[in-house]
Structures are given as C-alpha cells and as structure tokens.
Design a protein around this motif. Sequence first.
Motif, short mmCIF file in Angstrom:
data_model
loop_
_atom_site.label_atom_id
_atom_site.label_comp_id
_atom_site.label_asym_id
_atom_site.label_seq_id
_atom_site.Cartn_x
_atom_site.Cartn_y
_atom_site.Cartn_z
N GLU A 3 0.86 -1.18 0.00
CA GLU A 3 0.00 0.00 0.00
C GLU A 3 0.89 1.22 0.00
O GLU A 3 1.79 1.34 0.82
N GLN A 4 0.63 2.11 -0.94
CA GLN A 4 1.42 3.33 -1.02
C GLN A 4 1.06 4.25 0.15
O GLN A 4 -0.10 4.42 0.48
N ALA A 5 2.10 4.81 0.74
CA ALA A 5 1.89 5.72 1.87
C ALA A 5 1.18 6.97 1.40
O ALA A 5 1.44 7.48 0.32
N VAL A 6 0.29 7.46 2.22
CA VAL A 6 -0.43 8.68 1.91
C VAL A 6 0.31 9.84 2.58
O VAL A 6 0.43 9.89 3.80
N LEU A 7 0.83 10.73 1.75
CA LEU A 7 1.55 11.88 2.27
C LEU A 7 0.63 13.10 2.21
O LEU A 7 -0.02 13.33 1.19
N PRO A 8 0.61 13.86 3.26
CA PRO A 8 -0.23 15.07 3.22
C PRO A 8 0.41 16.12 2.29
O PRO A 8 1.63 16.21 2.20
N VAL A 9 -0.42 16.86 1.61
CA VAL A 9 0.05 17.92 0.72
C VAL A 9 0.44 19.12 1.58
O VAL A 9 -0.32 19.55 2.44
N GLN A 10 1.63 19.65 1.33
CA GLN A 10 2.15 20.77 2.11
C GLN A 10 1.48 22.09 1.71
O GLN A 10 1.01 22.84 2.54
N ASP A 11 1.49 22.38 0.40
CA ASP A 11 0.96 23.63 -0.13
C ASP A 11 -0.25 23.30 -1.00
O ASP A 11 -0.14 23.12 -2.21
N GLU A 12 -1.41 23.23 -0.38
CA GLU A 12 -2.61 22.75 -1.07
C GLU A 12 -3.03 23.64 -2.23
O GLU A 12 -3.46 23.14 -3.27
N LYS A 13 -2.92 24.94 -2.09
CA LYS A 13 -3.36 25.85 -3.15
C LYS A 13 -2.50 25.69 -4.40
O LYS A 13 -3.03 25.53 -5.51
N THR A 14 -1.20 25.72 -4.25
CA THR A 14 -0.29 25.58 -5.40
C THR A 14 -0.41 24.18 -6.00
O THR A 14 -0.44 24.03 -7.22
N PHE A 15 -0.51 23.18 -5.14
CA PHE A 15 -0.66 21.81 -5.61
C PHE A 15 -1.93 21.68 -6.45
O PHE A 15 -1.91 21.04 -7.51
N ALA A 16 -3.01 22.28 -6.01
CA ALA A 16 -4.28 22.21 -6.74
C ALA A 16 -4.16 22.87 -8.12
O ALA A 16 -4.74 22.39 -9.10
N GLU A 17 -3.41 23.97 -8.21
CA GLU A 17 -3.24 24.65 -9.50
C GLU A 17 -2.43 23.77 -10.47
O GLU A 17 -2.77 23.69 -11.65
N VAL A 18 -1.39 23.14 -9.96
CA VAL A 18 -0.59 22.24 -10.81
C VAL A 18 -1.42 21.03 -11.22
O VAL A 18 -1.40 20.62 -12.38
N GLU A 19 -2.18 20.49 -10.28
CA GLU A 19 -3.04 19.35 -10.58
C GLU A 19 -4.07 19.72 -11.66
O GLU A 19 -4.33 18.93 -12.57
N LYS A 20 -4.61 20.90 -11.58
CA LYS A 20 -5.59 21.36 -12.58
C LYS A 20 -4.94 21.42 -13.96
O LYS A 20 -5.55 21.01 -14.95
N ALA A 21 -3.72 21.92 -14.03
CA ALA A 21 -3.01 21.99 -15.32
C ALA A 21 -2.79 20.60 -15.90
O ALA A 21 -2.95 20.39 -17.11
N LEU A 22 -2.45 19.65 -15.04
CA LEU A 22 -2.25 18.27 -15.51
C LEU A 22 -3.56 17.67 -16.00
O LEU A 22 -3.60 17.03 -17.06
N GLN A 23 -4.61 17.88 -15.24
CA GLN A 23 -5.92 17.33 -15.62
C GLN A 23 -6.39 17.91 -16.94
O GLN A 23 -6.97 17.20 -17.77
N GLU A 24 -6.14 19.20 -17.14
CA GLU A 24 -6.55 19.84 -18.40
C GLU A 24 -5.77 19.28 -19.58
O GLU A 24 -6.32 19.06 -20.65
N ALA A 25 -4.46 19.07 -19.40
CA ALA A 25 -3.64 18.55 -20.49
C ALA A 25 -4.08 17.16 -20.91
O ALA A 25 -4.03 16.81 -22.10
N PHE A 26 -4.52 16.34 -19.95
CA PHE A 26 -4.90 14.97 -20.25
C PHE A 26 -6.41 14.78 -20.40
O PHE A 26 -6.86 13.64 -20.54
N ALA A 27 -7.17 15.85 -20.39
CA ALA A 27 -8.61 15.75 -20.64
C ALA A 27 -8.80 15.19 -22.05
O ALA A 27 -8.02 15.50 -22.96
N PRO A 28 -9.81 14.37 -22.26
CA PRO A 28 -10.01 13.77 -23.59
C PRO A 28 -10.02 14.79 -24.73
O PRO A 28 -9.54 14.50 -25.82
#
Length: 102
Positions: A3-28
């Motif tokens: 089981e992969q360890a669950v690490l808490p996100v340190q900087d949630e706001k910045t992480f969410a912005e980067v995650e959004k960019a990734l999700q947009e790039a891989f959107a169908p």
Amino acid sequence: MFEQAVLPVQDEKTFAEVEKALQEAFAPAHAAKFLRQIERARLRARQFEAILAHGFLGAKTPALYGALGDSDRGQVREMYLGLVEHVAPELRQKYLKVYAYY
C-alpha cells in the motif's frame, strides 16, 4: 500486499493549481493536442521535467511546480505518470513514438 503511503500535501493551493493543469492537459478533448506537442518537440511522454520546461503544461506551471516542496513535487510526478498511463489506447497507438522507450 503493498500500500502506497499517503503523504499530506504541504501547499494545497499551489498543488491544486498544478493538478488542474495536468488534468486539463490529459482531458479527452486536449490529450491529442498535448501529445502532438510532445511529439513535435521530440520528447517522450515520461520526461516530465522536460515537458514542464517546454511550457506544454501551461506557462505558469513550471514556476508553481518549483515552488512546491519535495514531497509535493514527488506526488505531482506520480500523478503525471499515472495520467500518462491512462491515455486512451487509440491515442497511445497514434503517438507510439511518444510512448516508446529508446
């Protein structure tokens, strides 16, 4: 069972912005364009830092990624690699050079 360890996100706001960019790039609707850009730059899909440096994930994303801590950056890389592997099979076949290991 592993089981992969669950690490808490340190900087949630910045992480969410980067995650959004990734999700947009891989959107169908955008995945084919994203893969075409990678192919034209002669990069491989798993070369995350090079793709990031070329600005294919957005102009602000490299700076946002750089502002994250080490554990957050590791989680972003893992998320990116997971998204790379979940691209539709027909797109993977079309952009085989992007997915090939050389």
